[in-house]
Design an enzyme around this catalytic site. Structure first.
Site, PDB file in Angstrom:
ATOM      1  N   THR A 194       0.832  -1.200   0.000  1.00  0.00           N
ATOM      2  CA  THR A 194       0.000   0.000   0.000  1.00  0.00           C
ATOM      3  C   THR A 194       0.868   1.253   0.000  1.00  0.00           C
ATOM      4  O   THR A 194       1.997   1.217   0.465  1.00  0.00           O
ATOM      5  CB  THR A 194      -0.852  -0.052   1.279  1.00  0.00           C
ATOM      6  N   GLY A 237      -4.048  -5.826   6.282  1.00  0.00           N
ATOM      7  CA  GLY A 237      -5.267  -5.097   6.589  1.00  0.00           C
ATOM      8  C   GLY A 237      -6.170  -5.778   7.595  1.00  0.00           C
ATOM      9  O   GLY A 237      -6.811  -5.122   8.416  1.00  0.00           O
ATOM     10  N   THR A 245      -0.044   0.914   6.647  1.00  0.00           N
ATOM     11  CA  THR A 245       0.250  -0.084   5.615  1.00  0.00           C
ATOM     12  C   THR A 245       0.493  -1.424   6.296  1.00  0.00           C
ATOM     13  O   THR A 245       0.891  -1.477   7.454  1.00  0.00           O
ATOM     14  CB  THR A 245       1.494   0.324   4.797  1.00  0.00           C
ATOM     15  N   GLY A 246       0.259  -2.505   5.548  1.00  0.00           N
ATOM     16  CA  GLY A 246       0.509  -3.830   6.103  1.00  0.00           C
ATOM     17  C   GLY A 246      -0.701  -4.734   5.949  1.00  0.00           C
ATOM     18  O   GLY A 246      -1.521  -4.550   5.033  1.00  0.00           O
ATOM     19  N   ARG A 286     -13.104  -8.387  -1.359  1.00  0.00           N
ATOM     20  CA  ARG A 286     -12.360  -8.196  -0.096  1.00  0.00           C
ATOM     21  C   ARG A 286     -11.921  -6.730   0.020  1.00  0.00           C
ATOM     22  O   ARG A 286     -11.375  -6.153  -0.903  1.00  0.00           O
ATOM     23  CB  ARG A 286     -11.139  -9.112  -0.064  1.00  0.00           C
ATOM     24  N   VAL A 287     -12.159  -6.142   1.177  1.00  0.00           N
ATOM     25  CA  VAL A 287     -11.704  -4.780   1.458  1.00  0.00           C
ATOM     26  C   VAL A 287     -10.865  -4.825   2.726  1.00  0.00           C
ATOM     27  O   VAL A 287     -11.279  -5.418   3.726  1.00  0.00           O
ATOM     28  CB  VAL A 287     -12.898  -3.818   1.636  1.00  0.00           C
ATOM     29  N   GLY A 288      -9.694  -4.210   2.679  1.00  0.00           N
ATOM     30  CA  GLY A 288      -8.808  -4.195   3.839  1.00  0.00           C
ATOM     31  C   GLY A 288      -8.993  -2.944   4.673  1.00  0.00           C
ATOM     32  O   GLY A 288     -10.065  -2.321   4.686  1.00  0.00           O
ATOM     33  N   ASP A 289      -7.925  -2.571   5.366  1.00  0.00           N
ATOM     34  CA  ASP A 289      -7.993  -1.411   6.258  1.00  0.00           C
ATOM     35  C   ASP A 289      -7.964  -0.076   5.531  1.00  0.00           C
ATOM     36  O   ASP A 289      -8.467   0.925   6.045  1.00  0.00           O
ATOM     37  CB  ASP A 289      -6.791  -1.441   7.207  1.00  0.00           C
TER      38      ASP A 289
HETATM   39  N1  GLY Z   1      -3.137  -2.652   3.962  1.00  0.00           N
HETATM   40  C1  GLY Z   1      -3.709  -2.893   2.707  1.00  0.00           C
HETATM   41  C2  GLY Z   1      -4.655  -4.007   2.676  1.00  0.00           C
HETATM   42  O1  GLY Z   1      -4.582  -4.904   3.510  1.00  0.00           O
HETATM   43  O2  GLY Z   1      -5.487  -4.037   1.802  1.00  0.00           O
END
Ligand code: GLY
Length: 290
Positions: free
Chosen positions: A160, A214, A211-212, A188-191
């Protein structure tokens, strides 16, 4: 005092293929773009958007061009931008066929009457405002493009990108953009697009981008947590380190953070092998690291 810091993703970077060095150079170029805006009296929002544009254009980073395809071979991207003065934000999730998701997120903030649009609704909004669209092949590069054509997916950590800035008016802003994790399920949606998780900005405390992994970062609402730590008196650097400790101890997750506080103090922390980043304060030199 103006300042800006950017990151190109915390993860297990391959140091032998040159991508890490390319990511650091992209961070330096991103800071240069943002610093020029800030030194000309531009807003923190304009600076973080311009900086993230540079990172979204870099083909070795998982945002915009270079995003990972999902298991269907589609590219679904997430982005969030936040204004620390008003606490207004714009976010999009699972958007397809856009070169600069961060700019669409900003248009969500200013032109949609809402703060967060996803999937088909985000697509429809983009088309309704004439936002530039692209073909998926413009977003995939190198092996990803080859594998997309072969309908395969690649396993790797997400990288990210993000930027946070303080402008001459004393306003903070934060921006985060991502293609998400490799091999993710469709939808799928992350952080990254979640307020307080992928980014947060509040003039009273700090602006933060995360970042990392999610699925771990969202569980500790990590960016808002950094702001809260700054609110208790921690420096931006100590607040990032404290939040990474919470991430490790509560989720065993991996990640990284960048922050700038309301006085222009810069901070960053990560618990991965590398997190390409760069920053500048005032008209000072651009400092970069990995
Ligand atoms: N940090 C980005 C994600 O997990 O989508």
């Amino acid at each position: 005092m103006i300042g800006i810091i950017v990151h190109a993703g915390a993860g297990n970077w391959n140091v032998e293929n040159g991508h890490l060095e390319e990511a650091v150079r992209a961070c330096e170029a991103a800071v240069a773009a943002g610093q020029a805006i800030l030194l000309n009296g531009g807003s923190a929002l304009d600076a973080v958007e311009a900086a993230v544009h540079v990172l979204e254009d870099c083909p070795v980073l998982d945002a915009g061009r270079g995003s990972y395809p999902n298991t269907d071979g589609a590219v679904e991207m997430d982005a969030l931008i936040m204004d620390g003065r008003s606490l207004k934000l714009g976010a999009i999730a699972a958007i397809q066929r856009v070169r600069h998701p961060i700019s669409l997120a900003r248009r969500v903030m200013t032109d949609s009457g809402h703060h967060f649009l996803v999937g088909a609704g985000a697509d429809a909004f983009a088309d309704s405002i004439g936002f530039p669209r692209c073909d998926v092949s413009e977003l995939l590069v190198g092996e990803d493009l080859v594998k997309y054509r072969q309908k395969e997916a690649q396993a790797a950590l997400g990288d990210t990108v993000g930027a946070v800035a303080l402008d001459a008016a004393g306003d903070l802003a934060a921006a985060t953009s991502t293609g998400g994790t490799a091999n993710k399920r469709p939808g799928r949606v992350g952080d990254s697009p979640l307020v307080g998780c992928g980014a947060y900005a509040d003039n009273w405390t700090a602006a933060v981008s995360a970042t990392g992994y999610g699925e771990a970062l969202m569980r500790v609402v990590i960016s808002k947590r950094v702001c809260d730590f700054v609110g208790t008196g921690l420096s931006a650097g100590s607040a990032c380190e404290a939040a990474i400790r919470v991430l490790e101890e509560r989720t065993e997750g991996d990640g990284g953070l960048i922050a700038i506080d309301a006085r222009g103090q810069i901070g960053f922390a990560f618990n991965t092998q590398a997190m390409p980043h760069a920053y500048a304060v005032g008209d000072g030199p651009i400092v970069s690291g990995r």
